[in-house]
Write a protein that holds these residues in place. Sequence first.
Motif, mmCIF file in Angstrom:
data_model
loop_
_atom_site.group_PDB
_atom_site.id
_atom_site.type_symbol
_atom_site.label_atom_id
_atom_site.label_comp_id
_atom_site.label_asym_id
_atom_site.label_seq_id
_atom_site.Cartn_x
_atom_site.Cartn_y
_atom_site.Cartn_z
ATOM 1 N N GLU A 528 0.825 -1.208 0.000
ATOM 2 C CA GLU A 528 0.000 0.000 0.000
ATOM 3 C C GLU A 528 0.862 1.262 0.000
ATOM 4 O OE1 GLU A 528 -2.680 -0.272 3.277
ATOM 5 O OE2 GLU A 528 -3.518 -2.197 2.637
ATOM 6 N N TYR A 529 1.981 1.205 0.707
ATOM 7 C CA TYR A 529 2.866 2.367 0.756
ATOM 8 C C TYR A 529 3.444 2.665 -0.639
ATOM 9 C CZ TYR A 529 6.302 5.612 2.782
ATOM 10 O OH TYR A 529 7.042 6.733 3.112
ATOM 11 N N ARG A 531 1.811 2.009 -3.487
ATOM 12 C CA ARG A 531 0.717 2.640 -4.231
ATOM 13 C C ARG A 531 0.499 4.080 -3.791
ATOM 14 N NH1 ARG A 531 -2.031 -2.328 -3.339
ATOM 15 N NH2 ARG A 531 -3.451 -1.295 -1.875
ATOM 16 N N TYR A 532 0.794 4.355 -2.521
ATOM 17 C CA TYR A 532 0.684 5.707 -1.975
ATOM 18 C C TYR A 532 1.740 6.636 -2.583
ATOM 19 C CZ TYR A 532 0.741 9.407 1.604
ATOM 20 O OH TYR A 532 0.718 10.609 2.264
ATOM 21 N N PHE A 629 0.792 8.490 5.736
ATOM 22 C CA PHE A 629 0.250 7.381 4.949
ATOM 23 C C PHE A 629 -0.689 6.521 5.789
ATOM 24 C CE2 PHE A 629 1.187 2.759 4.724
ATOM 25 C CZ PHE A 629 0.336 2.425 3.678
ATOM 26 N N VAL A 632 -4.029 8.240 6.229
ATOM 27 C CA VAL A 632 -4.881 8.115 5.047
ATOM 28 C C VAL A 632 -5.437 6.706 4.950
ATOM 29 C CG1 VAL A 632 -4.897 8.163 2.535
ATOM 30 C CG2 VAL A 632 -3.672 9.939 3.791
ATOM 31 N N ARG A 633 -4.581 5.744 5.208
ATOM 32 C CA ARG A 633 -5.008 4.347 5.151
ATOM 33 C C ARG A 633 -6.102 4.084 6.180
ATOM 34 N NH1 ARG A 633 -3.623 -0.460 7.798
ATOM 35 N NH2 ARG A 633 -3.739 -2.315 6.457
ATOM 36 N N ALA A 683 0.215 4.433 -7.496
ATOM 37 C CA ALA A 683 1.518 4.548 -6.837
ATOM 38 C C ALA A 683 2.676 4.599 -7.825
ATOM 39 C CB ALA A 683 1.733 3.420 -5.843
ATOM 40 N N ALA A 717 -0.644 12.318 -1.307
ATOM 41 C CA ALA A 717 -1.422 11.606 -0.279
ATOM 42 C C ALA A 717 -2.842 12.148 -0.199
ATOM 43 C CB ALA A 717 -0.724 11.722 1.073
ATOM 44 N N ILE A 720 -4.762 11.133 -3.343
ATOM 45 C CA ILE A 720 -5.179 9.724 -3.295
ATOM 46 C C ILE A 720 -6.346 9.539 -2.323
ATOM 47 C CG2 ILE A 720 -4.429 7.402 -2.636
ATOM 48 C CD1 ILE A 720 -1.611 8.221 -3.590
#
Length: 729
Positions: A528-529, A531-532, A629, A632-633, A683, A717, A720
């Motif tokens: 995920e990081y 894609r971030y 991050f 946001v997640r 990402a 960020a 997204i």
Amino acid sequence: MIEKSWAMDVKKTVEEIQHTYAEFTNLSILIVDSEGRPLVKPSAYHPFFKKLVEANGETRERFWQEVRHYAGLTRPALCDLWLPGVKFIIAPFRSPAGDAVYYVLAGVLIQSGTKDLLEEEVAGSGLYDEGHKLLLDLVLEAEELSSEEAEVWREKIGKLAETAERILRSAYRETYVRDRIADLRGILSTARKDRISVSDTFEQFMTLSSAADVMGYAQKIGPGEYRIAQVAGEGASGLQDAEFREGEGFLGQAALSDNPMQWTDIQRDPRALFLKQRGVGEFYGLRCFPVRVGGEQLGILFIVSKTKVQVDSLLREFEDTLIVLVGEYIASGTIEARMERQIQRLRPLMEVTRFMISAQNTQRIMFMLVDMSLSLVWNPSSAIIVHENANGQKVQIVSRGIANDFAEQYARDVAKRILRENPSSHSLGFELSQTEEGQLMIEYPIVYAGKTRGVLAVSLSSEQEAEECREVLLALATMGSIILQSVHDQQQLSLQNERFLRLMYSSAKAGEDDQGKKTDLSLRLLDEYARYGGITNEEASLLQRSAMLSVLDDAAKRELGEAFADELAVLKEHRAMLDTEGQTGTFSYSRYTQILRTVLYFAELDEETAGRLHLTGVSPELFNHFRKFMAVRHTVQSEVVLSDGSTAAFNPAEAEERGIDAIVKEFGLSKREKEVLELVVRASSNKDIAAKLFISEHTVKNHLTNIFNKMSVSDRAQAIARVFNRGIG
């Protein structure tokens, strides 16, 4: 050349022969030019003959007026001069250069039965001047000859003339050849030393030639096609850059032959029209000489003679040899220029090979192949590489100088002709094809992993250009295939090693539920990081492998050491970081290690607790970026929890698509801005976006600035997060 023909050693030889004939015939003999000037010392120098060769004098002038009446003679003749029954032998011969007439004059001969009549006539007349009296004295001393005897002497004097002509011709040839060789050596030496143009070399050569009014060189520019590249001479400028094909006119016919060709008396021949229309005008003769290297014909050297010139056959043969030497000079210059161009091409080819070897990335290698192929072709052109993707369902295109519509159409054609119909071909040859628009393309297959997986194509101006650069482009395509094979093998090995690692990881975590869950969470966080936008996909993959290796025991790590040396180095540094945890001082660790420590740390603690702390050795900027991050997640996950239970299971891809469509509609993003935003949400880094959209990184930054301004966000960020908010709202 007359003066050189009558050099001192030649005069001496002719004089000796002349004296021998004079003694044998008992005649006075003179060898003179058309003006009566002696060329060698006369034999049997009677006072009358002295009068004939004096610079001034009435006798000389009157006598040579009579001789000039016989200027058209081609054979020795018995001529009556001044007194009836008194005869002289006149035997003409020409200079070896054909530009002058000489005479052998021999006398006197008294016809049988005429001496008494002459004595009576002279005794009873006072009409004769001093010249006649001297001649009469000579007559009275001479013996009478019968007609048969006079004919014998005529033939003998004729032989003297022939002998003198042969001696002159031999001396002239020797002098001509010696001087021409020296002159030509000087011309070619200067041409090589000072790099004089071929046209200037022609001009200098024409000063040596006795029968060249126009000289030119037609260079082969393609199969059956020629262009006149250099030309010199009066009225020759219209021939410059004129083109013709094999069989067209005299030059076209010469192109069909491997041997020299010659035509004469061709003023009215229709094949001469090509030259006449381009300003050469009327001309008499044409000689053509092929310029070849091995079995390859480079062009045609041609000589135009506007008038008929009589040239000794041996000297003409020698002159032809000189012309062939000029052709050899042109051929050597052409080959030298080719070699220099090849060397200039090979230098960057060797340099780019080193870069391609270190690239280890299929797309980067494709870009290098395209860019390098353009630098290896002299004329402005375009290039494209069509490459299959991993599953063979689509093709990737990288091109330079080609419109997108044409590139896509051409890629479909290549995929059908080469990648689909003959995918198992292992040939590394090349093909010439022509597009519907008439563009000539030279195509090289990219072959690796047992099949043809791509095609490198370069557009060219002519088949001659293809001939010149085909070998070096073949070398580039071959190296590209070898390097792509290496990349493919490395990727396959990496995939195999990673599958093996995942099996070992699954086995190792089976008995450690808590540790396994934390590691699984770390793997998800890294994905995920990426894609971030915090790390690249390559960095995420390396760190995920490092995290899985951390679960294995030392024996398993040693077993996998060679395959995962970089990952184990990160783990070793990570262990050192853990050992310094809580200590004071300055510690320096790699970015990989800092990211891994941060991810594992947040996976072990709850997010609220982890976010309040800081890690020794991890930069504040990295730690704060990862904490944003996680926020946001957490926001996205919280909104998913708030969704109605009756809705379908959350699908990130669908949410992403809905969110982007909503953002485009709400903030009025352009088509290109939508493409950039889609890649940001996936990402992709600026560099990856630039490569995928075939634009520069600077352009990507400009698009991102416009997107952030329209969406009223300050970074990726927030952009997204807003996309996901719109997608699940």
